[in-house]
Design a protein around this motif. Sequence first.
Motif, PDB file in Angstrom:
ATOM      1  N   LEU A  99       0.981  -1.338  -0.007  1.00 43.90           N
ATOM      2  CA  LEU A  99       0.091  -0.010   0.321  1.00 43.90           C
ATOM      3  C   LEU A  99       1.266   1.400   0.016  1.00 43.90           C
ATOM      4  O   LEU A  99       1.831   1.174   0.272  1.00 43.90           O
ATOM      5  CB  LEU A  99      -1.264   0.042   1.398  1.00 43.90           C
ATOM      6  CG  LEU A  99      -0.421  -0.539   2.579  1.00 43.90           C
ATOM      7  CD1 LEU A  99       0.282   1.457   3.056  1.00 43.90           C
ATOM      8  CD2 LEU A  99      -1.534  -0.068   3.502  1.00 43.90           C
ATOM      9  N   HIS A 100       0.478   2.398  -0.097  1.00 41.60           N
ATOM     10  CA  HIS A 100       0.731   3.565  -0.220  1.00 41.60           C
ATOM     11  C   HIS A 100       0.203   4.773   0.614  1.00 41.60           C
ATOM     12  O   HIS A 100      -0.979   5.150   0.820  1.00 41.60           O
ATOM     13  CB  HIS A 100       0.875   4.446  -1.426  1.00 41.60           C
ATOM     14  CG  HIS A 100       1.547   3.427  -3.034  1.00 41.60           C
ATOM     15  ND1 HIS A 100       2.308   3.386  -3.218  1.00 41.60           N
ATOM     16  CD2 HIS A 100       0.558   2.678  -3.376  1.00 41.60           C
ATOM     17  CE1 HIS A 100       2.901   3.053  -4.593  1.00 41.60           C
ATOM     18  NE2 HIS A 100       1.649   2.027  -4.327  1.00 41.60           N
ATOM     19  N   PHE A 101       0.509   4.845   1.749  1.00 44.23           N
ATOM     20  CA  PHE A 101       0.681   5.287   2.946  1.00 44.23           C
ATOM     21  C   PHE A 101       0.131   6.626   2.398  1.00 44.23           C
ATOM     22  O   PHE A 101      -1.274   7.483   2.400  1.00 44.23           O
ATOM     23  CB  PHE A 101       0.550   5.237   4.362  1.00 44.23           C
ATOM     24  CG  PHE A 101       1.370   6.724   4.536  1.00 44.23           C
ATOM     25  CD1 PHE A 101       0.879   8.187   5.446  1.00 44.23           C
ATOM     26  CD2 PHE A 101       3.232   6.507   4.281  1.00 44.23           C
ATOM     27  CE1 PHE A 101       1.563   8.998   5.966  1.00 44.23           C
ATOM     28  CE2 PHE A 101       4.241   7.660   4.846  1.00 44.23           C
ATOM     29  CZ  PHE A 101       3.067   8.963   6.115  1.00 44.23           C
ATOM     30  N   TYR A 114      -3.423  12.555 -10.748  1.00 50.95           N
ATOM     31  CA  TYR A 114      -4.229  13.036  -9.012  1.00 50.95           C
ATOM     32  C   TYR A 114      -2.709  12.335  -7.998  1.00 50.95           C
ATOM     33  O   TYR A 114      -2.485  13.279  -7.124  1.00 50.95           O
ATOM     34  CB  TYR A 114      -5.027  11.573  -8.454  1.00 50.95           C
ATOM     35  CG  TYR A 114      -6.320  11.976  -9.853  1.00 50.95           C
ATOM     36  CD1 TYR A 114      -7.186  13.082  -9.416  1.00 50.95           C
ATOM     37  CD2 TYR A 114      -6.629  11.012 -10.663  1.00 50.95           C
ATOM     38  CE1 TYR A 114      -8.049  13.313  -9.971  1.00 50.95           C
ATOM     39  CE2 TYR A 114      -7.804  11.078 -11.572  1.00 50.95           C
ATOM     40  CZ  TYR A 114      -8.303  12.208 -11.197  1.00 50.95           C
ATOM     41  OH  TYR A 114      -9.898  12.324 -11.783  1.00 50.95           O
ATOM     42  N   THR A 115      -1.749  11.941  -8.342  1.00 53.13           N
ATOM     43  CA  THR A 115      -1.226  10.739  -7.462  1.00 53.13           C
ATOM     44  C   THR A 115      -0.045  11.502  -7.423  1.00 53.13           C
ATOM     45  O   THR A 115       0.082  11.962  -5.802  1.00 53.13           O
ATOM     46  CB  THR A 115      -0.999   9.379  -7.509  1.00 53.13           C
ATOM     47  OG1 THR A 115      -2.052   8.557  -8.206  1.00 53.13           O
ATOM     48  CG2 THR A 115      -0.219   8.714  -6.949  1.00 53.13           C
ATOM     49  N   PHE A 116       0.627  12.097  -8.338  1.00 57.38           N
ATOM     50  CA  PHE A 116       1.919  13.167  -7.599  1.00 57.38           C
ATOM     51  C   PHE A 116       1.471  14.093  -7.304  1.00 57.38           C
ATOM     52  O   PHE A 116       2.820  14.401  -6.182  1.00 57.38           O
ATOM     53  CB  PHE A 116       2.721  12.455  -9.242  1.00 57.38           C
ATOM     54  CG  PHE A 116       3.082  11.863  -9.476  1.00 57.38           C
ATOM     55  CD1 PHE A 116       3.476  10.681  -8.809  1.00 57.38           C
ATOM     56  CD2 PHE A 116       3.637  11.653 -11.284  1.00 57.38           C
ATOM     57  CE1 PHE A 116       4.015   9.058  -9.624  1.00 57.38           C
ATOM     58  CE2 PHE A 116       4.099  10.504 -11.238  1.00 57.38           C
ATOM     59  CZ  PHE A 116       4.780   8.932 -10.759  1.00 57.38           C
ATOM     60  N   ARG A 118      10.432   2.813  -7.482  1.00 53.60           N
ATOM     61  CA  ARG A 118       8.364   3.406  -7.232  1.00 53.60           C
ATOM     62  C   ARG A 118       8.270   2.556  -8.119  1.00 53.60           C
ATOM     63  O   ARG A 118       7.599   1.336  -8.338  1.00 53.60           O
ATOM     64  CB  ARG A 118       8.450   4.368  -7.905  1.00 53.60           C
ATOM     65  CG  ARG A 118       6.529   4.789  -7.591  1.00 53.60           C
ATOM     66  CD  ARG A 118       6.646   6.305  -8.487  1.00 53.60           C
ATOM     67  NE  ARG A 118       5.158   5.915  -7.534  1.00 53.60           N
ATOM     68  CZ  ARG A 118       4.274   7.004  -6.996  1.00 53.60           C
ATOM     69  NH1 ARG A 118       5.667   7.649  -6.230  1.00 53.60           N
ATOM     70  NH2 ARG A 118       3.284   7.004  -6.799  1.00 53.60           N
ATOM     71  N   PHE A 119       8.859   2.603  -9.694  1.00 53.70           N
ATOM     72  CA  PHE A 119       8.606   1.437 -10.995  1.00 53.70           C
ATOM     73  C   PHE A 119      10.211   1.728 -12.212  1.00 53.70           C
ATOM     74  O   PHE A 119      10.472   2.855 -11.674  1.00 53.70           O
ATOM     75  CB  PHE A 119       7.347   1.273 -11.234  1.00 53.70           C
ATOM     76  CG  PHE A 119       7.161   2.056 -11.838  1.00 53.70           C
ATOM     77  CD1 PHE A 119       7.160   3.111 -11.867  1.00 53.70           C
ATOM     78  CD2 PHE A 119       5.596   1.908 -13.163  1.00 53.70           C
ATOM     79  CE1 PHE A 119       6.688   5.221 -12.631  1.00 53.70           C
ATOM     80  CE2 PHE A 119       5.040   3.519 -13.194  1.00 53.70           C
ATOM     81  CZ  PHE A 119       5.229   4.349 -13.490  1.00 53.70           C
ATOM     82  N   SER A 120      10.581   0.923 -12.720  1.00 48.76           N
ATOM     83  CA  SER A 120      11.849   1.357 -13.406  1.00 48.76           C
ATOM     84  C   SER A 120      11.375   2.811 -14.269  1.00 48.76           C
ATOM     85  O   SER A 120      12.334   3.008 -14.403  1.00 48.76           O
ATOM     86  CB  SER A 120      11.949   0.295 -14.620  1.00 48.76           C
ATOM     87  OG  SER A 120      11.177  -0.652 -15.064  1.00 48.76           O
ATOM     88  N   SER A 126      -4.270  -4.225  -0.978  1.00 49.15           N
ATOM     89  CA  SER A 126      -5.419  -3.493  -0.843  1.00 49.15           C
ATOM     90  C   SER A 126      -4.699  -2.407  -1.827  1.00 49.15           C
ATOM     91  O   SER A 126      -5.699  -1.195  -2.672  1.00 49.15           O
ATOM     92  CB  SER A 126      -5.196  -2.311   0.392  1.00 49.15           C
ATOM     93  OG  SER A 126      -4.411  -1.311   1.459  1.00 49.15           O
ATOM     94  N   ASP A 127      -3.606  -1.902  -2.151  1.00 50.76           N
ATOM     95  CA  ASP A 127      -2.782  -1.076  -2.640  1.00 50.76           C
ATOM     96  C   ASP A 127      -3.332   0.168  -2.403  1.00 50.76           C
ATOM     97  O   ASP A 127      -3.327   0.657  -3.591  1.00 50.76           O
ATOM     98  CB  ASP A 127      -2.699  -1.508  -3.995  1.00 50.76           C
ATOM     99  CG  ASP A 127      -1.342  -0.437  -4.780  1.00 50.76           C
ATOM    100  OD1 ASP A 127      -0.883   0.214  -4.332  1.00 50.76           O
ATOM    101  OD2 ASP A 127      -2.530  -0.488  -5.987  1.00 50.76           O
ATOM    102  N   ILE A 128      -3.721   0.894  -1.699  1.00 50.55           N
ATOM    103  CA  ILE A 128      -4.028   2.043  -1.563  1.00 50.55           C
ATOM    104  C   ILE A 128      -3.021   2.969  -1.793  1.00 50.55           C
ATOM    105  O   ILE A 128      -2.025   2.611  -2.134  1.00 50.55           O
ATOM    106  CB  ILE A 128      -4.714   2.557   0.131  1.00 50.55           C
ATOM    107  CG1 ILE A 128      -5.793   1.691   1.084  1.00 50.55           C
ATOM    108  CG2 ILE A 128      -4.442   3.829   0.726  1.00 50.55           C
ATOM    109  CD1 ILE A 128      -7.054   1.112   0.004  1.00 50.55           C
TER     110      ILE A 128
HETATM  111  N1  GUN Z   1       2.944   2.095 -10.176  1.00 49.79           N
HETATM  112  C1  GUN Z   1       3.710   2.651  -9.766  1.00 49.79           C
HETATM  113  N2  GUN Z   1       3.498   3.876  -8.653  1.00 49.79           N
HETATM  114  C2  GUN Z   1       2.431   3.654  -8.566  1.00 49.79           C
HETATM  115  C3  GUN Z   1       1.640   3.650  -7.677  1.00 49.79           C
HETATM  116  O1  GUN Z   1       1.570   4.158  -6.871  1.00 49.79           O
HETATM  117  N3  GUN Z   1       0.183   2.812  -7.934  1.00 49.79           N
HETATM  118  C4  GUN Z   1      -0.187   1.969  -8.612  1.00 49.79           C
HETATM  119  N4  GUN Z   1      -1.529   1.274  -8.546  1.00 49.79           N
HETATM  120  N5  GUN Z   1       0.769   1.726  -9.553  1.00 49.79           N
HETATM  121  C5  GUN Z   1       1.879   2.156  -9.869  1.00 49.79           C
END
Ligand code: GUN
Length: 428
Positions: free
Chosen positions: A70-72, A92-94, A196-198, A313-315
């Motif tokens: 999850l991402h708090f 939204y997320t960034f 975070r991801f590549s 959950s991947d909140i």
């Molecule tokens: N891939 C890279 N960052 C994220 C994230 O914050 N949430 C999800 N679901 N996928 C990601």
Amino acid sequence: MRLIRSRILHWPIDQWHQPEYFEDGILLIEAGRVLDLGPAERFIAEGLDVTRCEHYPTRLVLPGFIDPHLHFPQVDVMASFGAQLLDWLNDYTFPAEARYSDPVFAAAAAESFLDLQLRHGTTSAFAFCTSHRHSVEALFCAAERRQLRMVAGKVLMDQNAPDAILDTAESGAQDSEDLIRTWHGRGRLGYALTPRFSGTSSSAQLQKTGLLAQQYPSVWLQTHLSENLAEIAWIKSVHPQYQDYLQTYEAHGLVPKGALFGHCIHLTESETERLADAGGVAVFCPSSNLFLGSGLMPFEALQAAGVDLAIASDIGGGTSLSMLKTLADAYKVCQLRQYVLHPFEAFYRITRGNARATALEGFIGDFRVGQEADFVMIDPERVPLVARRVQSAKDLQGELFIYMTLGDEQLIVETSILGEPAYRASAS
Ligand code: GUN
Ligand code: ZN
């Protein structure tokens, strides 16, 4: 000493089809650990004064739920409308994560997040923080005060995002190492290296992270893999030198045994085989996958291929902090893949199964003697529909299926950490 007499369920061995269930059981807790567990009649025969027990004959006590991805900081982007992964991140997320540049905001958000987690019955989690190191410090400080077993990491990201949330290969590695030295193994806390991801890390950053993984082998590693088709195509354009998404991690030493990969929906046959051989864990995030339209994770096929699995959950891509609601979505995704997720497997997964997949089964996830006594208590009477439907449940399996299909956090009447209540529902 705490003595709880109730209906009690856990998995003392690592087989989902072999739960241990006491219709009238007693759980003895001393100094935060399980001292004994068994049928009440045994304790009575041994002379225990049962008037010392808290008695909840209609409730169900389970090990605390474990949320392995999850991402708090993303509580504030839950339920953001109309976007799939890459747009959802950018729109939204960034921007939401940028707010964590403020340490005061981060500290308050960490406390509020843990309050929410406990209310939902989750006692341990693997948390992505933001790229700001104090977001990790905020979560660890709050978790330490509450004595939670919690694993977290500073998100590493040095490209393809707004400046306010970027680090550099050097600063990211330095911050991660400082955080490991301060927090990893302190009390119940653990550190996870968290690229975070590549797509948002340069090769230099991935390389440095791989070196840290080698240097600190007891530290966890968590990231994302193969979530969304547009994402996979984009990763290919960011790192064209690699044959596929998994290789962007392999090439930098980022697939050690036990590494946690969120999603794993669209892996190729070769990626699946290599992930299984390396001992990587595919973390199934069904509510997020449905909400973001990412796809149907092939849970059974990955399992058959020998990939370790966890459920999370991947909140805030996920739409609930409740692991019960997460199971409801897991069941539906599996149905669409022609696999029937048995309720024993489902509840095993969010307790002992997730503990095993994250290498925490020596501490949490079941009630073997000596385990840390984190538990949740479910009371079907809290939700009128569940209270009614459960009356016609034929057996334990039927009852559990009702909880995961119709239930949510409203069923949780108590969440205890090391035997002590950390959340109690108010009287209804
Ligand atoms: N891939 C890279 N960052 C994220 C994230 O914050 N949430 C999800 N679901 N996928 C990601
Ligand atoms: Zn995620």
